[in-house]
Each structure stands twice: as structure tokens, then as C-alpha cells.
Enzyme design. Structure first.
Site, PDB file in Angstrom:
ATOM      1  N   ASN A  18       0.841  -1.213   0.000  1.00  0.00           N
ATOM      2  CA  ASN A  18       0.000   0.000   0.000  1.00  0.00           C
ATOM      3  C   ASN A  18       0.868   1.251   0.000  1.00  0.00           C
ATOM      4  OD1 ASN A  18      -3.035  -0.498   0.173  1.00  0.00           O
ATOM      5  ND2 ASN A  18      -2.235  -2.015   1.623  1.00  0.00           N
ATOM      6  N   ARG A  60       9.214   2.345  18.154  1.00  0.00           N
ATOM      7  CA  ARG A  60       8.296   1.472  18.910  1.00  0.00           C
ATOM      8  C   ARG A  60       7.642   2.239  20.049  1.00  0.00           C
ATOM      9  NH1 ARG A  60      12.689  -1.570  18.441  1.00  0.00           N
ATOM     10  NH2 ARG A  60      12.676  -3.092  16.760  1.00  0.00           N
ATOM     11  N   LYS A  84      -0.007  -2.086  15.042  1.00  0.00           N
ATOM     12  CA  LYS A  84       0.070  -1.701  16.444  1.00  0.00           C
ATOM     13  C   LYS A  84      -1.065  -0.717  16.701  1.00  0.00           C
ATOM     14  CE  LYS A  84       3.809  -0.154  19.522  1.00  0.00           C
ATOM     15  NZ  LYS A  84       3.387   1.131  20.067  1.00  0.00           N
ATOM     16  N   ASN A 100      -7.023   4.738   7.846  1.00  0.00           N
ATOM     17  CA  ASN A 100      -6.602   3.339   7.866  1.00  0.00           C
ATOM     18  C   ASN A 100      -7.181   2.615   6.654  1.00  0.00           C
ATOM     19  OD1 ASN A 100      -5.475   0.908   9.024  1.00  0.00           O
ATOM     20  ND2 ASN A 100      -7.538   0.335   9.673  1.00  0.00           N
ATOM     21  N   HIS A 102      -8.433  -1.191   5.509  1.00  0.00           N
ATOM     22  CA  HIS A 102      -8.768  -2.497   6.090  1.00  0.00           C
ATOM     23  C   HIS A 102      -9.208  -3.454   4.975  1.00  0.00           C
ATOM     24  CE1 HIS A 102      -9.885  -5.298   9.224  1.00  0.00           C
ATOM     25  NE2 HIS A 102     -10.957  -5.578   8.514  1.00  0.00           N
ATOM     26  N   GLU A 171      -7.345  -2.426  -2.465  1.00  0.00           N
ATOM     27  CA  GLU A 171      -6.790  -1.556  -1.415  1.00  0.00           C
ATOM     28  C   GLU A 171      -5.938  -0.452  -2.029  1.00  0.00           C
ATOM     29  OE1 GLU A 171      -4.919  -3.364   2.011  1.00  0.00           O
ATOM     30  OE2 GLU A 171      -5.986  -5.218   1.667  1.00  0.00           O
TER      31      GLU A 171
HETATM   32  C1  GRF Z   1      -3.238  -4.900   4.004  1.00  0.00           C
HETATM   33  O1  GRF Z   1      -4.120  -5.929   3.703  1.00  0.00           O
HETATM   34  C2  GRF Z   1      -3.911  -3.893   4.903  1.00  0.00           C
HETATM   35  O2  GRF Z   1      -5.247  -3.704   4.638  1.00  0.00           O
HETATM   36  C3  GRF Z   1      -3.764  -4.558   6.244  1.00  0.00           C
HETATM   37  O3  GRF Z   1      -2.456  -5.107   6.223  1.00  0.00           O
HETATM   38  C4  GRF Z   1      -2.081  -5.385   4.877  1.00  0.00           C
HETATM   39  C5  GRF Z   1      -0.806  -4.657   4.594  1.00  0.00           C
HETATM   40  O4  GRF Z   1      -0.314  -4.915   3.321  1.00  0.00           O
HETATM   41  N1  GRF Z   1      -4.103  -3.669   7.308  1.00  0.00           N
HETATM   42  P1  GRF Z   1       0.939  -4.102   2.768  1.00  0.00           P
HETATM   43  O5  GRF Z   1       1.987  -4.096   3.874  1.00  0.00           O
HETATM   44  O6  GRF Z   1       0.486  -2.728   2.410  1.00  0.00           O
HETATM   45  O7  GRF Z   1       1.401  -4.889   1.590  1.00  0.00           O
END
Ligand code: GRF
Length: 198
Positions: A18, A60, A84, A100, A102, A171
Site C-alpha cells: 500500500n 516502537r 500496532k 486506515n 482495512h 486496497e
Molecule cells: C493490508 O491488507 C492492509 O489492509 C492490512 O495489512 C495489509 C498490509 O499490506 N491492514 P501491505 O503491507 O500494504 O502490503
């Protein structure tokens, strides 16, 4: 980029596809990815940041995280696979400025315990016919903030791994659009619902 260009922080824990989608489309966004922050040292997303000449660091500690966001004058925090829970102090300080992504159609298969592959296994286990992805603003309850964008797909006979791949494509698309809308000041929250304006 105009003078209202937003400073973006992308928070990751893993592979960062992403993040890569945002990097690849940054030229069309009225914003700049100023910093990539991971809570895990070996997150491949940090390599992606480095390759794009973006500062990538491991943090962290929640207080250091807040200080770093402030020091970088961050306008928008994007949680892109950040595993986290953000502390209340940061959620309050950046109210309606944290997004975010999801990997399901919220409010299905979300909240505590639903992350990563667990979401896709649960989708297949339940036998729902459609899944998809959701972008939303972050409030203090997991996956409950106002929904910004969703896109669905038919589950068909996909395995969990195949579904993850197919959902990731969605996504990338809706996250880029969402960040673009945010940076163009097009997202308004009215009665806890997001309206995408002109
Ligand atoms: C994605 O599926 C996102 O929705 C979820 O964790 C995954 C992360 O994928 N929260 P990446 O690290 O962006 O490849």
C-alpha cells in the site's frame, strides 16, 4: 503541488505494497510522503521508502512517535498495514487526520483480532459471497471510525491467499484515491459520516 501541500506520514509493519501504491502515485497527490515509520525493523516497506529516497525509521515508543510526527509537521497519518494500536494521545492530537486501510467490507470481519490473513480466512470460513476493502478515519475504537471509501469483489472460489491478492489490488486503488481526496480537502465529516465533496 500547491502551497497547501500536505505532509504525510505512512505507518507500516510489513511488506508495504500500500505504501508502494502511494509512492507510485505521489505525483498526482497534493501531498508529500515525508516519513515512513515502522514498528518492526525488518519491514520490507522500509526498503521501499529508502528506494524512493523517503526517510524510513523504526519507532516502537509511543511518545517518540508523537514527537516525530510533530517535528515533521505531519498533516495526515496513513496506517498502511500498521499492526500496532495507536495510543489515544495520537488519535486525539490527529483527530480526523488519520486514515486506515482495512481488507474487508467494514463492519464485517473487522475489529479486534481481524488483521492480515485472519480476515481472509474468516471470510472464506463464513462463506460470504462478497468481500472487499475499506478506507476509514481512525477513532479510538478499532475499525469503527467514519468510512471513507469501499469497493467490493466476488469471493468466487478464491483461496485465502488468492483473496488477499485480489483485495490488495482494490486496497491500492481506494487508498490512493482516499489520500488524494484528503489532500484536496474534499473529505468532510457530517454526523459521523464522510461526504466526498467537490
Ligand atoms: C493490508 O491488507 C492492509 O489492509 C492490512 O495489512 C495489509 C498490509 O499490506 N491492514 P501491505 O503491507 O500494504 O502490503
Amino acid at each position: 503541488m500547491n502551497s497547501n501541500s500536505k505532509n504525510i506520514a505512512v505507518l507500516i509493519s510489513g511488506g508495504g505494497t500500500n505504501l508502494q501504491a502511494l509512492i507510485d502515485n505521489e505525483k498526482d497527490i497534493n501531498g508529500k510522503i515525508k516519513i515512513v515509520i515502522s514498528n518492526r525493523e525488518n519491514a520490507f516497506g522500509l526498503v521501499r521508502a529508502r528506494r524512493a529516497s523517503i526517510e524510513g525509521i523504526v519507532i516502537r515508543d509511543d511518545d517518540i512517535l508523537l514527537d516525530t510526527l510533530k517535528d515533521n509537521n505531519i498533516d495526515l497519518i496513513v496506517l498502511a498495514g500498521y499492526l500496532k494500536i495507536l495510543p489515544k494521545s495520537i488519535i486525539r492530537e490527529y483527530e480526523n487526520r488519520i486514515i486506515n486501510i482495512h481488507p474487508s467490507l467494514i463492519p464485517a470481519f473487522c475489529g479486534s483480532g481481524y488483521y492480515g490473513m485472519k480476515v481472509h480466512f474468516a471470510v472464506i470460513d463464513k462463506g460470504v459471497k462478497y468481500s472487499g476493502a475499506t478506507t476509514h478515519f481512525v477513532n479510538e475504537y478499532a475499525d469503527e471510525g467514519p468510512i471513507i471509501m469501499q469497493e467490493s469483489l466476488e469471493v468466487l472460489d478464491s483461496t485465502a491467499e488468492e483473496l488477499q491478492k485480489r483485495v490488495l489490488e482494490i486496497e491500492h486503488k481506494i487508498l490512493v484515491k482516499t489520500v488524494k481526496y484528503f489532500c484536496d480537502d474534499k473529505l468532510k465529516i457530517i454526523n459521523n459520516k464522510v461526504v466526498i465533496g467537490e
